[in-house]
Design an enzyme around this catalytic site. Structure first.
Site, mmCIF file in Angstrom:
data_model
loop_
_atom_site.group_PDB
_atom_site.id
_atom_site.type_symbol
_atom_site.label_atom_id
_atom_site.label_comp_id
_atom_site.label_asym_id
_atom_site.label_seq_id
_atom_site.Cartn_x
_atom_site.Cartn_y
_atom_site.Cartn_z
ATOM 1 N N LYS A 1 16.568 21.024 -11.947
ATOM 2 C CA LYS A 1 15.987 19.610 -12.178
ATOM 3 C C LYS A 1 16.733 18.724 -12.899
ATOM 4 C CE LYS A 1 12.266 18.944 -11.891
ATOM 5 N NZ LYS A 1 11.151 19.237 -12.892
ATOM 6 N N SER B 1 15.353 20.860 -17.202
ATOM 7 C CA SER B 1 14.278 21.645 -17.146
ATOM 8 C C SER B 1 14.844 23.077 -17.931
ATOM 9 C CB SER B 1 13.608 22.144 -15.974
ATOM 10 O OG SER B 1 12.813 23.103 -16.219
ATOM 11 N N GLU C 1 9.419 7.729 -17.387
ATOM 12 C CA GLU C 1 8.003 8.245 -17.720
ATOM 13 C C GLU C 1 7.740 8.115 -19.102
ATOM 14 O OE1 GLU C 1 8.655 12.767 -16.604
ATOM 15 O OE2 GLU C 1 8.931 12.227 -14.486
ATOM 16 N N HIS D 1 0.872 -1.249 0.261
ATOM 17 C CA HIS D 1 -0.138 0.109 0.064
ATOM 18 C C HIS D 1 0.805 1.209 0.158
ATOM 19 C CE1 HIS D 1 -3.364 -2.581 1.072
ATOM 20 N NE2 HIS D 1 -2.788 -3.084 1.963
#
Length: 464
Positions: A283, A277, A290, A156
């Site tokens: 970043k 970025s 992704e 979980h």
């Protein structure tokens, strides 16, 4: 280039119809398979006396020349042709005249395309299998390097029990081994030759279907001509296997994305497999993971498209089935692309063991081991569970951990506790004692690694 079916029609095909009907833009990738199938077919026609042996030999020789010229770039595929079959046969006929026209004797484009796509996907499966094996090996190597990297295991998304990074990623090796098994199984069922089924009802010519099947490396022939030309189960089955590969890559990607975040910081991706970025200089984004996660939906869509195309088609061939190739080719290409990028990303990432160990020290993930300690003292597990739960609540109130809770507090909950409890709840010991097959101990994980590598080796041996 004239359509192969033009004799029945009096009017020229409308450009709109031709553009809509054409499949050359995506079936041209099967040029090699189309020529290989044609060579085998021509050889059989000559051997059976259906056409003259001399003509069969000329056809075979010229098809070999055409294949070489396409591969070298000397001959460009005409994208105005209706399909790859039309282009190859038209080119052959332009070179050999009447002899070239004899190639299509006892053959339909229906059984021809059914053959080509099986040959093509069989080759693609072997390439995908190689990429999956490479990823499994990278995972095994990474696991071997990190059998001592204690981390929290989760259920979980809550810290649950102590495991190691090696144990965690070997779960993905197990998934990928199943994927290999599915690919192999799909390839076995796919490896049946449909050539000789004709348009739907076979032919009156004395074909030697078994000889053609053997020549092309098939295990046998399709047993029903209607099924031979209308079956696309093998495309759907492969798309399903590819979808499961993407499920596994996507789950792995999700964890990589989380682990890269400052909230976890369990791993650091190599600069060569990250992006930045355009506005935020600090970043470092896990874009490969992704994109893999995102592209999974594309492969699932291809599977859905194939199921939808085939679900309402009466026997035998229908033009709807032309939609099979774009979907399955896209699924194949997407999975290959994802594996190609994903594997070196995993291979080059840095595992931050200290951060994992620090996270494992929090969250009371050794609570089960504390309860097991009391069971070892003779207490029933349900009572040991309740006592340990009270200790966790006490720790939360005091802002401490089970490791730092004084022994007096332990004894206040249950008088069976003594100083040995601190040894029992040591995270390294908690992991090391889990010697059960499949567990996180070093001994168990090494067996998992050896098993995965042996599985890959067996697959390679079976292939050859």
């Amino acid at each position: 280039m004239a359509q192969l079916w033009k004799g029945r029609f009096k009017k020229e095909l409308a450009k709109e119809t031709n553009d809509f009907n054409s499949s050359i833009s995506f079936d041209s990738r099967m040029f090699e398979e189309d020529i290989r199938g044609s060579i085998a077919h021509a050889g059989m026609l000559g051997a059976q006396g259906i056409i003259a042996k001399s003509e069969s030999e000329k056809i075979i020789a010229e098809l070999g020349v055409i294949l070489d010229e396409i591969k070298s770039g000397k001959l460009a595929i005409d994208m105005e042709a209706e399909d790859i079959h039309t282009f190859i046969e038209g080119e052959l006929t332009a070179r050999l005249g009447e002899t070239g026209k004899r190639l299509h004797t006892a053959r339909s484009r229906n059984d021809q395309v059914a053959l080509d796509i099986r040959l093509n996907l069989r080759k693609e499966i072997e390439e995908i299998e190689g990429k999956v094996k490479a990823l499994i090996e990278v995972i095994c190597k990474k696991a071997e390097e990190n059998t001592d990297a204690i981390m929290p295991g989760y259920t979980h998304l809550q810290r649950a029990q102590p495991i190691t990074f090696a144990h965690h990623i070997m779960a993905y090796a197990a998934m990928l081994c199943r994927d290999l098994d599915r690919l192999s199984d799909a390839k076995r069922r796919m490896n049946i030759c449909p050539l000789g089924s004709g348009a739907l009802a076979g032919t009156t010519y004395p074909l030697d279907r078994e000889a053609v099947a053997k020549e092309l490396g098939f295990d046998g022939i399709t047993l029903n001509s209607l099924d031979g030309v209308s079956d696309r189960d093998f495309c759907i089955e492969l798309a399903a296997a590819l979808s499961l590969i993407m499920v596994h890559l996507s789950r792995f990607s999700e964890e990589i994305i989380m682990w890269c975040s400052w909230e976890f910081k369990f791993v650091e991706l190599d600069d060569a497999f990250s992006t930045g970025s355009s506005i935020m200089p600090q970043k470092k984004n896990p874009d490969i993971a992704e994109l893999v996660r995102g592209k999974s939906g594309r492969v699932f869509g291809d599977l859905t498209a194939l199921l939808t195309v085939m679900k309402g088609i009466a026997l035998a061939y229908n033009k709807d089935m032309q939609e099979d190739k774009e979907a399955i080719f896209d699924a194949v290409d997407t999975v290959k692309m994802c594996l190609t990028a994903f594997t070196p990303m995993i291979d080059t990432m840095t595992v931050l063991k200290d951060n994992m160990r620090n996270a494992a020290a929090k969250g009371f993930i050794n609570a089960t081991d504390c309860a097991d300690y009391l069971v070892g003292k003779g207490l029933a597990f349900r009572d040991a569970y309740k006592a340990t739960g009270e200790l966790v609540a006490l720790c939360i109130d005091r802002g401490v951990t089970l490791e730092t809770l004084p022994i007096d507090a332990y004894k206040g909950v249950c008088d069976l506790f003594d100083d040995e409890v601190y040894t029992a709840i040591n995270l390294e010991k908690c992991v090391a004692d889990r010697l059960v097959a499949g567990g996180p101990s070093t001994e168990s994980v090494m067996k998992q690694i050896d098993t995965a590598r042996a599985f890959i080796k067996i697959q390679i041996i079976l292939k050859h």
